[in-house]
Design an enzyme around this catalytic site. Structure first.
Site, short mmCIF file in Angstrom:
data_model
loop_
_atom_site.label_atom_id
_atom_site.label_comp_id
_atom_site.label_asym_id
_atom_site.label_seq_id
_atom_site.Cartn_x
_atom_site.Cartn_y
_atom_site.Cartn_z
N ASP A 67 37.69 39.30 45.81
CA ASP A 67 38.23 39.38 44.45
C ASP A 67 37.10 39.13 43.43
OD1 ASP A 67 40.70 39.44 42.74
OD2 ASP A 67 40.00 37.44 42.18
N GLU A 99 35.87 44.10 45.25
CA GLU A 99 36.58 44.50 44.04
C GLU A 99 35.60 44.25 42.90
OE1 GLU A 99 39.60 43.57 40.56
OE2 GLU A 99 38.50 42.04 41.64
N ASP A 116 64.97 34.82 49.77
CA ASP A 116 64.68 34.17 48.48
C ASP A 116 64.23 35.18 47.43
OD1 ASP A 116 62.14 34.77 49.30
OD2 ASP A 116 61.36 32.72 49.20
C1 NOJ Z 1 41.66 40.95 40.48
C2 NOJ Z 1 43.02 40.87 41.12
O1 NOJ Z 1 43.31 42.09 41.74
C3 NOJ Z 1 43.98 40.55 39.99
O2 NOJ Z 1 45.31 40.70 40.40
C4 NOJ Z 1 43.68 39.17 39.51
O3 NOJ Z 1 44.49 38.89 38.38
C5 NOJ Z 1 42.22 39.03 39.08
N1 NOJ Z 1 41.31 39.65 40.00
C6 NOJ Z 1 41.84 37.57 38.98
O4 NOJ Z 1 41.80 36.98 40.24
#
Ligand code: NOJ
Length: 557
Positions: free
Chosen positions: A214, A277, A43
């Site tokens: 995240d 992150e 896909d």
């Molecule tokens: C960090 C992520 O790596 C990114 O891709 C995302 O857009 C933002 N956080 C929001 O979740």
């Protein structure tokens, strides 16, 4: 659901189960951006089966673990970072059985598996947000300002551009630091805490070895949600503490998660980790996320954003090592990911620099993350037509606000979305599907096409084309990872700077001395030993070593 899903496969054996010295302290972890890694069903979108089939490649590359970006049920408003069901696999990527199979195969190969968790926001299709009553308790709704509430509650801007607030049919507003389809959760509500702990246990029960958290700096907002008072907020993210990022309150959440991870690990004889992150203004504030009772790792974006200049690199390295050492943590190095310009392009469009930078990174003490395709020396794709782009910042006009739009200007360091956005500041250019083999798109990515077009000239960059070519970037990565494994203490041992001419960095590690020539021309110096590995051909004549411009060499000492 098969029975196996309830009994996780054993993680690879490594020193330290439970809490002792950790596998993660010097691990090399490979980021699989699932949608662009390998497609099994034609896909044009990468999936879990495709990723599983390619795990032997990662084993052979020499990494210790893989991090899988979100594959959960999602409307895909932000590449899966808008999760509608945290316990389900999106049909685009496969099934829960596929996730289980992938984790088992990885463990059989001796690879650990880290998955993403997205706690700052959910999708607007999440059942909590869909329920008018529940949503008011579990998200951040506020009345608007102005005579009839027609103005947003405060002046916060979305990282993707435009106001961080959207008005509902009921007339109130909800906060979304990212896209409107990503409402921010209310972490003052204990039910939110309980739910995320349950989600973590769900994936731990399936066998994962950790979580990439995240927006780990975003869950707690300053009391009263105060105005910031000026525009261009995206430029300030990561440069100073804002009322919506890096608030001290987030650390209580990370402490609770560390208790959960340690408790789970102790009970199951495993060592499971969290990696933040987090965008913090200084190395010291970032180190707070890896205090002994918080997460295990935090991406070092200061290193990622450093210019290719010896003094700047040295001061970032020193500041990072000092800050993490002060809390007893290793540093977590990274040069590329799915939010920033690929470092081959970011470092002046120079493959020579990219190759030197990776040997530098892999010679530093600590853990390192690799982003899929960097081992092939892939550049950023900078000529994607508008009609194929999918980055929500593109549709939010982030370009205009600077929220996602300083292009390759990496001086400012917003969320990463903005810090180093690619073509016009957007992130699709680093997400183009991988070339595996062949002369034409989709280069073995899958039996169909690819969701973003691949450049016509990637035939020489495929895994197949580079395999066995000693001069290729892929073989450079393989050799570096092999040496890193074989030189004891290289990962987590001491590091000492050595004297070097201007523009050159030199430091010793257990078993080697590393030189980095950041200048564009050759530099001569007394040969410190025998070259072990070099990003460009190095010569030694009469005990004088000649370092090519933009190169890094590991010397046996
Ligand atoms: C960090 C992520 O790596 C990114 O891709 C995302 O857009 C933002 N956080 C929001 O979740």
């Amino acid at each position: 659901m098969t029975q196996e899903l309830t009994s996780p496969s054993p993680a690879p054996q490594a020193p330290g189960t439970g809490r002792g010295p950790g596998w993660w302290r010097d691990a090399v972890i490979y980021q699989v951006y699932v949608r662009s890694f390998a497609d099994s069903d034609g896909d044009g979108i990468g999936d879990l089966r495709g990723a599983r089939e390619r795990l032997p490649y990662l084993k052979d590359l020499g990494v210790d673990a893989v991090w899988l970006t979100p594959f959960y049920a999602s409307p895909q408003a932000d590449g899966g970072y808008d999760v509608a069901d945290y316990r389900a696999v999106d049909p685009l990527f496969g099934t829960l059985q596929d996730a289980d199979d992938l984790i088992r195969t990885a463990h059989d190969l001796g690879l650990r598996v880290i998955v993403d968790i997205v706690p700052n926001h959910t999708s607007d299709r999440h059942p909590w947000f869909q329920d008018p009553e529940l949503s008011r308790q579990r998200y951040l709704f506020r009345p608007g300002k102005g005579e009839s509430g027609e103005l947003p509650p405060n002046d916060w801007e979305s990282v993707f551009g435009g106001p961080a607030w959207t008005r509902t049919d009921r007339g109130d507003w909800y906060l979304h630091l990212f896209a409107p389809e990503q409402p921010d959760l209310n972490w003052d509500n204990p039910e939110v805490h309980t739910e995320f702990e349950a989600i973590m246990r769900f994936w731990l029960d399936l066998g994962v070895d950790g979580f990439r958290v995240d927006v780990a700096h975003g869950m707690i907002k300053a009391p009263g949600l105060p105005d910031i008072g000026h525009g261009a907020q995206a430029q300030l993210i990561g440069a100073q503490v804002l009322p919506f990022f890096d608030q001290d309150g987030v650390h209580a959440i990370h402490r609770a998660w560390r208790r959960l991870l340690d408790g789970y690990g102790d009970a199951h004889g495993r060592q499971v980790i969290g990696v933040a992150e987090a965008w913090a203004p200084t190395a010291e504030r970032l180190a707070l996320y890896v205090r002994p009772d918080e997460l295990h790792q935090a991406f070092n974006f200061q290193f990622l954003n450093a210019p290719w200049q010896s003094d700047a690199l040295r001061s970032v390295i020193d500041a990072s090592l000092a800050a993490t050492a002060s809390v007893g943590a290793p540093t977590t190095w990274v040069l590329s990911n799915h939010d920033v310009v690929r470092h081959t392009t970011r470092l002046g469009g120079s493959l020579a620099r990219a190759r030197a930078a990776i040997l530098l990174m892999l010679a530093l003490p600590g853990s390192a993350y690799l982003y899929q395709g960097e081992e092939l020396g892939l550049p950023e794709v900078t000529d994607l037509p508008d009609e194929v782009r999918q980055d929500p910042a593109f549709f939010r006009g982030g370009r205009a606000t600077g929220a996602a739009g300083p292009g390759t200007d990496t001086e400012s360091a917003p969320d990463g979305v903005a810090a180093a956005g690619g073509q016009d500041g957007f992130r699709d250019g680093c997400r183009v599907p991988l070339p595996w083999s062949g002369e034409l798109p989709p280069y073995g990515f899958g039996p169909g096409g690819s969701w973003l077009p691949q450049p016509a000239d990637w035939g020489g960059l495929t895994v197949a084309a580079q395999t066995g070519d000693a001069a290729s970037t892929l073989e450079l990565y393989r050799a570096a990872l092999d040496l890193r494994r074989r030189l004891p203490g290289l990962g987590d041992g001491p590091m000492t700077w050595a004297p070097a001419p201007d523009g050159v960095l030199a430091f010793t590690r257990p078993g080697l001395l590393c030189t980095v020539n950041t200048l564009g021309h050759d530099v001569e110096l007394p040969a410190p030993g025998t070259p072990l590995l070099s990003s460009a051909p190095v010569t030694v004549d009469d005990a004088t070593g000649r370092l090519p411009g933009d190169s890094c060499t590991w010397w046996a000492i």
